[in-house]
Write an enzyme that holds these catalytic residues in place. Structure first.
Site, PDB file in Angstrom:
ATOM      1  N   ALA A  23       0.860  -1.178   0.000  1.00 20.98           N
ATOM      2  CA  ALA A  23       0.000   0.000   0.000  1.00 20.98           C
ATOM      3  C   ALA A  23       0.901   1.234   0.000  1.00 20.98           C
ATOM      4  O   ALA A  23       2.036   1.180   0.468  1.00 20.98           O
ATOM      5  CB  ALA A  23      -0.870  -0.010   1.246  1.00 20.98           C
ATOM      6  N   GLY A  33       0.626  -5.085   0.584  1.00 22.21           N
ATOM      7  CA  GLY A  33      -0.452  -5.177  -0.405  1.00 22.21           C
ATOM      8  C   GLY A  33       0.028  -5.756  -1.729  1.00 22.21           C
ATOM      9  O   GLY A  33      -0.753  -6.339  -2.479  1.00 22.21           O
ATOM     10  N   GLU A  38      -0.134  -9.367  -1.257  1.00 28.13           N
ATOM     11  CA  GLU A  38      -1.566  -9.714  -1.233  1.00 28.13           C
ATOM     12  C   GLU A  38      -2.144  -9.682  -2.650  1.00 28.13           C
ATOM     13  O   GLU A  38      -2.958 -10.525  -3.010  1.00 28.13           O
ATOM     14  CB  GLU A  38      -2.313  -8.740  -0.309  1.00 28.13           C
ATOM     15  CG  GLU A  38      -1.947  -8.971   1.153  1.00 28.13           C
ATOM     16  CD  GLU A  38      -2.449  -7.867   2.077  1.00 28.13           C
ATOM     17  OE1 GLU A  38      -2.151  -6.679   1.800  1.00 28.13           O
ATOM     18  OE2 GLU A  38      -3.124  -8.184   3.061  1.00 28.13           O
ATOM     19  N   GLU A  72       3.813  -5.308   7.227  1.00 22.45           N
ATOM     20  CA  GLU A  72       2.930  -4.333   7.888  1.00 22.45           C
ATOM     21  C   GLU A  72       3.222  -4.194   9.376  1.00 22.45           C
ATOM     22  O   GLU A  72       3.057  -3.127   9.954  1.00 22.45           O
ATOM     23  CB  GLU A  72       1.462  -4.731   7.686  1.00 22.45           C
ATOM     24  CG  GLU A  72       0.940  -4.576   6.262  1.00 22.45           C
ATOM     25  CD  GLU A  72       1.113  -5.819   5.409  1.00 22.45           C
ATOM     26  OE1 GLU A  72       1.947  -6.690   5.763  1.00 22.45           O
ATOM     27  OE2 GLU A  72       0.424  -5.922   4.382  1.00 22.45           O
TER      28      GLU A  72
HETATM   29  N1  CAA Z   1       4.548   3.391  -0.306  1.00 29.30           N
HETATM   30  C1  CAA Z   1       4.956   4.574  -0.785  1.00 29.30           C
HETATM   31  N2  CAA Z   1       6.172   4.765  -1.323  1.00 29.30           N
HETATM   32  C2  CAA Z   1       7.000   3.712  -1.366  1.00 29.30           C
HETATM   33  C3  CAA Z   1       6.649   2.445  -0.885  1.00 29.30           C
HETATM   34  C4  CAA Z   1       5.348   2.299  -0.338  1.00 29.30           C
HETATM   35  N3  CAA Z   1       4.893   1.125   0.099  1.00 29.30           N
HETATM   36  N4  CAA Z   1       7.687   1.594  -1.063  1.00 29.30           N
HETATM   37  C5  CAA Z   1       8.671   2.318  -1.643  1.00 29.30           C
HETATM   38  N5  CAA Z   1       8.259   3.591  -1.827  1.00 29.30           N
HETATM   39  C6  CAA Z   1       9.012   4.682  -2.415  1.00 29.30           C
HETATM   40  C7  CAA Z   1      10.090   5.189  -1.467  1.00 29.30           C
HETATM   41  O1  CAA Z   1       9.542   6.080  -0.506  1.00 29.30           O
HETATM   42  C8  CAA Z   1      11.054   5.838  -2.419  1.00 29.30           C
HETATM   43  O2  CAA Z   1      10.527   7.090  -2.788  1.00 29.30           O
HETATM   44  P1  CAA Z   1      11.444   8.428  -2.559  1.00 29.30           P
HETATM   45  O3  CAA Z   1      12.636   8.190  -3.441  1.00 29.30           O
HETATM   46  O4  CAA Z   1      10.542   9.524  -3.020  1.00 29.30           O
HETATM   47  O5  CAA Z   1      11.771   8.450  -1.114  1.00 29.30           O
HETATM   48  C9  CAA Z   1      10.956   4.943  -3.668  1.00 29.30           C
HETATM   49  O6  CAA Z   1       9.727   4.221  -3.553  1.00 29.30           O
HETATM   50  C10 CAA Z   1      12.079   3.927  -3.739  1.00 29.30           C
HETATM   51  O7  CAA Z   1      12.095   3.189  -2.529  1.00 29.30           O
HETATM   52  P2  CAA Z   1      13.410   2.995  -1.630  1.00 29.30           P
HETATM   53  O8  CAA Z   1      14.335   4.133  -1.819  1.00 29.30           O
HETATM   54  O9  CAA Z   1      12.968   2.707  -0.232  1.00 29.30           O
HETATM   55  O10 CAA Z   1      14.021   1.712  -2.326  1.00 29.30           O
HETATM   56  P3  CAA Z   1      14.955   0.608  -1.661  1.00 29.30           P
HETATM   57  O11 CAA Z   1      15.430  -0.241  -2.771  1.00 29.30           O
HETATM   58  O12 CAA Z   1      15.965   1.240  -0.761  1.00 29.30           O
HETATM   59  O13 CAA Z   1      13.977  -0.237  -0.697  1.00 29.30           O
HETATM   60  C11 CAA Z   1      11.950  -1.463  -0.161  1.00 29.30           C
HETATM   61  C12 CAA Z   1      12.934  -0.996  -1.264  1.00 29.30           C
HETATM   62  C13 CAA Z   1      12.640  -2.446   0.780  1.00 29.30           C
HETATM   63  C14 CAA Z   1      10.789  -2.134  -0.859  1.00 29.30           C
HETATM   64  C15 CAA Z   1      11.477  -0.228   0.644  1.00 29.30           C
HETATM   65  O14 CAA Z   1      11.043   0.775  -0.255  1.00 29.30           O
HETATM   66  C16 CAA Z   1      10.316  -0.517   1.587  1.00 29.30           C
HETATM   67  O15 CAA Z   1      10.538  -1.075   2.640  1.00 29.30           O
HETATM   68  N6  CAA Z   1       9.098  -0.117   1.199  1.00 29.30           N
HETATM   69  C17 CAA Z   1       7.917  -0.293   2.044  1.00 29.30           C
HETATM   70  C18 CAA Z   1       7.433  -1.712   2.033  1.00 29.30           C
HETATM   71  C19 CAA Z   1       6.261  -1.858   2.971  1.00 29.30           C
HETATM   72  O16 CAA Z   1       6.355  -1.647   4.169  1.00 29.30           O
HETATM   73  N7  CAA Z   1       5.105  -2.267   2.404  1.00 29.30           N
HETATM   74  C20 CAA Z   1       3.892  -2.483   3.186  1.00 29.30           C
HETATM   75  C21 CAA Z   1       3.007  -1.286   3.111  1.00 29.30           C
HETATM   76  S1  CAA Z   1       1.572  -1.434   4.155  1.00 29.30           S
HETATM   77  C22 CAA Z   1       0.492  -2.394   3.305  1.00 29.30           C
HETATM   78  O17 CAA Z   1       0.782  -2.848   2.237  1.00 29.30           O
HETATM   79  C23 CAA Z   1      -0.852  -2.628   4.003  1.00 29.30           C
HETATM   80  C24 CAA Z   1      -1.950  -3.152   3.130  1.00 29.30           C
HETATM   81  O18 CAA Z   1      -1.921  -3.347   1.963  1.00 29.30           O
HETATM   82  C25 CAA Z   1      -3.229  -3.399   3.752  1.00 29.30           C
END
Ligand code: CAA
Length: 256
Positions: free
Chosen positions: A64, A107, A110, A130
């Site tokens: 998400a 997500g 999922e 999450e």
């Molecule tokens: N939402 C919004 N932006 C995201 C994102 C997310 N889930 N995942 C990555 N991005 C963005 C980053 O903020 C970054 O943007 P900026 O350059 O503007 O800061 C860009 O994508 C590139 O990401 P990273 O620089 O972090 O890339 P990385 O290679 O260093 O790391 C990663 C990759 C490990 C996937 C890391 O981005 C990460 O941990 N992302 C979040 C993953 C996460 O926690 N997902 C679960 C979300 S909650 C959910 O999904 C609930 C649901 O559906 C019900």
């Protein structure tokens, strides 16, 4: 014109590619809405017999959109427009194959698990992180993951937030094949084309029967299977399939 995905028709197969590279295909309201619309259009098109869903080499989808989530309070979550999109995605009844490279997190994992068949590139990573955000999966992650990989691994992934790699996902039964990343989409398309050549009514009922096995008791599942099998006995495609076998030629199925 969708802004966050590309749609390509390849004979009877529709290829949907998530395209929000700046956010690793994070599933914001716009992307989920466009995906739901693209799947509805594929559902309504009689020429489309299967869909392949993919992302980029770096990310299938990183979950998400956390930046969007940060703007939502409890009332916002209760009225979340993304729920309607998820429901449309869940209801999609044609064969759906996910070609997963890179991150499939939250997500994104999922979403991949909505697919009937998952093909992963060697570099794919599946996870439900999450818990690291103080929340839990909310788009089917606890239910579909446990059914796919069993209790122990699902608990481990959801409670620690740690991702598994493609080989682990293969061993656990989350994906059915792994490929070199550059061939993931090609392999998914091959499978989709093979399914698209089968009798559409049989494919549809077989998918429904298999999905029943996940959420019903054995007796009800077997009853559904028997009904579906009997229904198919009255189809022109069944006659054609048997005739083609006897004539030693490829069948020409018409979805009748
Ligand atoms: N939402 C919004 N932006 C995201 C994102 C997310 N889930 N995942 C990555 N991005 C963005 C980053 O903020 C970054 O943007 P900026 O350059 O503007 O800061 C860009 O994508 C590139 O990401 P990273 O620089 O972090 O890339 P990385 O290679 O260093 O790391 C990663 C990759 C490990 C996937 C890391 O981005 C990460 O941990 N992302 C979040 C993953 C996460 O926690 N997902 C679960 C979300 S909650 C959910 O999904 C609930 C649901 O559906 C019900």
């Amino acid at each position: 014109m969708p802004q966050t995905l590309a749609v390509e028709q390849l004979q009877a197969v529709r290829l949907i590619t998530l395209q929000r590279p700046q956010a690793l295909n994070a599933l914001n309201t716009e992307l989920l809405g466009e995906l739901a619309a693209a799947l509805s259009a594929a559902e309504a098109d009689p020429e489309t017999r299967a869909v392949v869903l993919t992302g980029s080499r770096k990310a299938f989808a990183a979950g998400a959109d956390i930046k969007e989530m940060a703007e939502r309070d409890l009332v916002g979550i209760l009225n979340d427009p993304r729920q309607a999109s998820w429901q449309t995605i869940t209801r999609f009844s044609k064969p759906l194959i996910a070609a997963v490279n890179g991150f499939a997190l939250g997500g994104g994992c999922e979403l991949a698990m909505h697919a009937d068949i998952l093909i992963a590139g060697e570099d794919a990573r599946f996870g439900q992180p999450e818990i690291n955000l103080g929340i839990m999966p909310g788009a089917g992650g606890t239910q579909r993951l446990l059914r796919a990989v069993g209790k122990s691994l699902a608990m481990q992934m959801v409670l620690t937030g740690e991702a598994i790699d493609a080989r682990h996902a293969l061993r656990a039964g989350l994906v059915s094949e792994i490929t070199q990343p550059e061939f993931t989409v090609e392999r998914a398309l091959q499978i989709a084309h093979a399914i698209a050549a089968k009798a559409p009514l049989a494919v549809r009922l077989a998918k429904e029967a298999l999905l029943k096995a996940m959420d019903t008791d054995l007796a009800s599942g077997l009853r559904f299977e028997r009904h579906a099998f009997t229904l198919l006995a009255g189809t022109a495609d069944r006659d054609e399939g048997i005739r083609a076998f006897q004539d030693k030629r490829a069948p020409q199925f018409r979805g009748q």
